[in-house]
Structure formats: structure tokens, C-alpha cells
Design a protein around this motif. Structure first.
Motif, short mmCIF file in Angstrom:
data_model
loop_
_atom_site.label_atom_id
_atom_site.label_comp_id
_atom_site.label_asym_id
_atom_site.label_seq_id
_atom_site.Cartn_x
_atom_site.Cartn_y
_atom_site.Cartn_z
N PRO A 74 110.31 -27.46 74.57
CA PRO A 74 109.48 -26.55 75.37
C PRO A 74 108.49 -25.78 74.49
O PRO A 74 108.85 -25.31 73.41
CB PRO A 74 110.49 -25.59 76.00
CG PRO A 74 111.79 -26.31 75.95
CD PRO A 74 111.74 -27.21 74.75
N ASP A 95 112.57 -27.61 89.52
CA ASP A 95 111.89 -27.80 88.25
C ASP A 95 111.78 -29.32 88.06
O ASP A 95 112.75 -29.98 87.69
CB ASP A 95 112.73 -27.14 87.14
CG ASP A 95 112.13 -27.32 85.73
OD1 ASP A 95 111.11 -28.00 85.60
OD2 ASP A 95 112.72 -26.77 84.78
N CYS A 98 111.83 -31.92 84.27
CA CYS A 98 112.42 -30.69 83.71
C CYS A 98 112.66 -30.72 82.21
O CYS A 98 112.85 -29.67 81.60
CB CYS A 98 113.74 -30.37 84.43
SG CYS A 98 115.03 -31.61 84.13
N GLY A 99 112.72 -31.92 81.58
CA GLY A 99 113.06 -31.95 80.15
C GLY A 99 114.38 -31.24 79.92
O GLY A 99 115.39 -31.52 80.57
N ILE A 118 113.23 -38.20 84.67
CA ILE A 118 113.43 -39.65 84.68
C ILE A 118 114.21 -40.12 83.46
O ILE A 118 114.69 -41.26 83.44
CB ILE A 118 112.05 -40.37 84.74
CG1 ILE A 118 112.21 -41.80 85.24
CG2 ILE A 118 111.33 -40.30 83.41
CD1 ILE A 118 110.89 -42.46 85.61
N ASP A 119 114.32 -39.25 82.47
CA ASP A 119 114.88 -39.66 81.19
C ASP A 119 116.33 -39.19 81.04
O ASP A 119 116.63 -38.01 81.25
CB ASP A 119 114.00 -39.06 80.08
CG ASP A 119 114.41 -39.54 78.72
OD1 ASP A 119 114.19 -40.72 78.43
OD2 ASP A 119 114.95 -38.73 77.95
N PRO A 162 104.09 -34.77 81.91
CA PRO A 162 103.22 -35.20 80.80
C PRO A 162 101.76 -35.19 81.25
O PRO A 162 101.46 -35.67 82.34
CB PRO A 162 103.68 -36.65 80.55
CG PRO A 162 104.97 -36.81 81.25
CD PRO A 162 105.03 -35.80 82.34
N VAL A 183 107.38 -40.98 77.04
CA VAL A 183 107.52 -40.67 78.47
C VAL A 183 107.33 -39.17 78.72
O VAL A 183 107.01 -38.76 79.83
CB VAL A 183 108.88 -41.18 79.02
CG1 VAL A 183 110.05 -40.37 78.46
CG2 VAL A 183 108.92 -41.19 80.53
N ALA A 184 107.51 -38.36 77.69
CA ALA A 184 107.34 -36.91 77.84
C ALA A 184 105.91 -36.46 77.57
O ALA A 184 105.57 -35.30 77.81
CB ALA A 184 108.30 -36.19 76.89
N LEU A 194 100.25 -38.23 86.64
CA LEU A 194 101.47 -37.62 87.19
C LEU A 194 101.13 -36.45 88.12
O LEU A 194 101.83 -36.21 89.10
CB LEU A 194 102.37 -37.13 86.04
CG LEU A 194 103.49 -38.04 85.50
CD1 LEU A 194 104.63 -38.16 86.48
CD2 LEU A 194 103.01 -39.41 85.13
N ARG A 197 100.49 -37.91 91.47
CA ARG A 197 101.72 -38.39 92.13
C ARG A 197 102.58 -37.21 92.59
O ARG A 197 103.15 -37.23 93.67
CB ARG A 197 102.52 -39.29 91.17
CG ARG A 197 101.86 -40.64 90.92
CD ARG A 197 102.77 -41.53 90.07
NE ARG A 197 104.05 -41.74 90.70
CZ ARG A 197 105.20 -41.88 90.06
NH1 ARG A 197 105.25 -41.85 88.74
NH2 ARG A 197 106.32 -42.05 90.72
C1 LIG Z 1 105.92 -32.56 78.87
S1 LIG Z 1 107.62 -32.86 79.13
C2 LIG Z 1 108.03 -31.25 79.81
C3 LIG Z 1 109.49 -30.96 79.91
C4 LIG Z 1 109.78 -29.57 80.48
N1 LIG Z 1 109.23 -29.44 81.81
C5 LIG Z 1 109.21 -28.51 79.56
O1 LIG Z 1 108.18 -27.90 79.88
O2 LIG Z 1 109.81 -28.30 78.50
C6 LIG Z 1 107.58 -33.91 80.53
C7 LIG Z 1 108.92 -34.39 81.08
O3 LIG Z 1 108.63 -35.22 82.21
C8 LIG Z 1 109.55 -36.28 82.26
N2 LIG Z 1 108.97 -37.36 83.07
C9 LIG Z 1 107.97 -38.20 82.76
N3 LIG Z 1 107.70 -39.03 83.79
C10 LIG Z 1 108.55 -38.69 84.79
C11 LIG Z 1 108.75 -39.17 86.11
N4 LIG Z 1 108.04 -40.19 86.61
N5 LIG Z 1 109.72 -38.59 86.87
C12 LIG Z 1 110.45 -37.54 86.37
N6 LIG Z 1 110.31 -37.05 85.12
C13 LIG Z 1 109.36 -37.60 84.35
C14 LIG Z 1 109.78 -36.63 80.80
O4 LIG Z 1 110.99 -37.34 80.63
C15 LIG Z 1 109.77 -35.24 80.15
O5 LIG Z 1 111.06 -34.71 80.06
#
Ligand SMILES: C[S@@+](CC[C@H](N)C(=O)[O-])C[C@H]1O[C@@H](n2cnc3c(N)ncnc32)[C@H](O)[C@@H]1O
Length: 255
Positions: A74, A95, A98-99, A118-119, A162, A183-184, A194, A197
């Protein structure tokens, strides 16, 4: 107290290019229980692993949040997103993406907290952080992760998805580029894939009068705003110069 040469730790960190060598040395010394462990942690840090992975936590909104290798760390700027959603006083909160779960965990006054990602590594980490506050963490692609009973129940959906355009990931700092999962980071060709979507399906999950909040960048804000408006929300932009943060807030009409 373990025998260590604190100055040696600082100078090793400085030689490895750590700008905040003293602060990092303090954290490493505090985290290690003996000299051998300190040497191991220091070695990992010097080889370029993010400090947060080495010690297993990050300070966010004034509290330590567990993070693990493979889970997005974060960022300080996301504290502004927390501030924006907290101001709306949601009781039932989602959330999304959520990471580690840092955002949901940091919003006070929530009576029912859901988080989704998703991860698998992120979901495991978020469960570690949210179990203590009774939050529920779901695994899956955006809203597909959620049970259908939650449709129409959220007072707010808060999203830091992301948003780095695919072609710009290679320009990110080494620690993110090498150590954080794509993916993040990867927001698709223009970065706002995203956001489109998430916005397109947000209305069905929000209660009347509910809000959708998406962290974005100055570069992407017009695309994010458009995505939220195209999904039928009235939308506005909130900005923090201090944290270099931009958030789009969409509102669902009350009835
Ligand atoms: C930029 S990180 C932010 C994590 C957290 N929200 C933070 O601010 O610390 C983006 C997160 O989105 C997740 N993610 C990416 N594509 C996704 C999807 N299609 N569905 C759900 N989560 C997704 C990733 O796995 C990652 O944990």
C-alpha cells in the motif's frame, strides 16, 4: 541486546542506494531478534527486496499492515482514498481489488466489511489483516468474487485497482517493477481498463445513495471520470496536493 554495529548497517544500506538508510536501519534492527537474523534481513534488503517484504509490514494510516512478497505494498498516497471514503461514513463497505486489505481496514465505523481480489497471495494476506476486525475476503475477478446476496447492499465501493498503462510498467521504480506482481500494476493499454470494468457493474452492488470511489492519476483522471459517468453516476474529482493523489467519486441517486 544483540551485538551489532549499527553504523555498519547504515553504511551498507547507504552503499546499496537506500535513501533513508538510518530509518531503514532502525526498522531492521527492531525487526531482527538476533544478529544472524539481522544479517539475513539486511542481505535481502541490500539485494533490492522492498523493505516492507523484508520486515513483513508497512505503516499505513498510522497502523502496521501485514504484507508479504507477491502482494502490492500500500502506498502513502492511498491514504487520501481512505480519507475520501471515511468522510462518507459507510456502514457496509466493499474494498475491491483489495491487495493486503489496507484500505478497508483503515476506514473507521464500518459495521460490515467485504474485500475482494483476484490474486491468491493478496487474498491470504488480506485475511490475515481483516480477520481481527471480522472482515470477509473473497477471491475472484472483480464482482464475480462476491455472493449475489450482497447485490445492492454496499454504501460504498472503494477501489484502488491497477492503473499503470501496460507500456509504462517498465518505467516504474525497480522495487515495484521487479518485486510486485504485474496483476497488481497493469491497468491495460491506456491504464483505465479496470476503471471501466469496475464502473460498469458498480451500480448493481451499491445501495441507493451509495458511492463508488476510484483512485486514479492526474494523467488518467479524465478517462476514469468518463468511465464513472458512462456507468450512470454523477461524479466529481477530489485531489490532494500533499499526497499527490486523485480520486474520482461517483454517487448513485438515492432513489
Ligand atoms: C494496485 S494494487 C492495490 C491493492 C490495494 N487496493 C492497495 O491499495 O494497497 C491492485 C490489486 O488489484 C488486484 N486485481 C487486479 N485485477 C483484478 C481483478 N480483475 N479482480 C480483482 N482484483 C484484481 C491485484 O491482485 C492487486 O492486489
Amino acid at each position: 541486546m544483540m551485538e551489532i554495529d549499527y553504523d555498519e548497517v547504515v553504511s551498507s544500506l547507504r552503499s546499496a542506494g537506500c535513501v533513508f538508510a538510518e530509518e531503514e536501519a532502525d526498522i531492521l534492527v527492531e525487526s531482527a531478534t538476533n544478529r544472524a537474523e539481522l544479517i539475513e534481513l539486511l542481505g535481502r534488503r541490500i539485494s533490492g527486496e522492498p523493505l516492507e517484504y523484508v520486515v513483513g509490514w508497512v505503516l499505513f494510516c498510522g497502523r502496521r499492515i501485514a504484507v508479504a512478497p507477491g502482494v502490492f505494498v500500500p502506498r502513502r498516497r492511498t491514504e487520501f482514498l481512505v480519507e475520501c471514503v471515511a468522510a462518507l461514513r459507510p456502514s457496509v463497505l466493499l474494498d475491491l481489488c483489495c491487495g493486503s486489505g489496507a484500505i478497508g481496514l483503515s476506514v473507521g465505523g464500518v459495521t460490515e466489511l467485504h474485500a475482494a481480489d483476484i490474486d491468491v497471495a493478496a487474498v491470504e494476506c488480506a485475511r490475515r489483516n481483516l480477520d481481527a476486525v471480522g472482515g470477509t475476503v473473497h477471491l475472484g475477478d472483480l464482482y464475480d468474487a462476491l455472493p449475489s446476496e450482497l447485490r445492492g447492499r454496499f454504501d460504498a465501493v472503494v477501489v484502488n485497482a491497477p492503473y499503470v498503462p501496460t507500456g509504462e510498467i517498465g518505467l516504474m521504480p525497480r522495487e515495484a517493477r521487479i518485486h510486485e506482481p504485474h496483476v497488481a500494476l497493469d491497468g491495460g493499454t491506456d491504464g483505465a481498463g479496470l476503471h471501466r470494468r469496475v464502473s460498469a457493474r458498480a451500480m448493481e452492488w451499491l445501495a441507493p445513495g451509495g458511492h463508488l470511489l476510484i483512485e486514479t492519476s492526474a494523467q488518467l483522471v479524465d478517462s476514469t471520470l468518463q468511465a464513472v459517468r458512462d456507468a450512470g453516476f454523477t461524479a466529481r474529482i477530489c485531489e490532494s496536493e500533499v499526497l499527490d493523489a486523485v480520486v474520482v467519486v461517483g454517487s448513485r441517486p438515492s432513489r
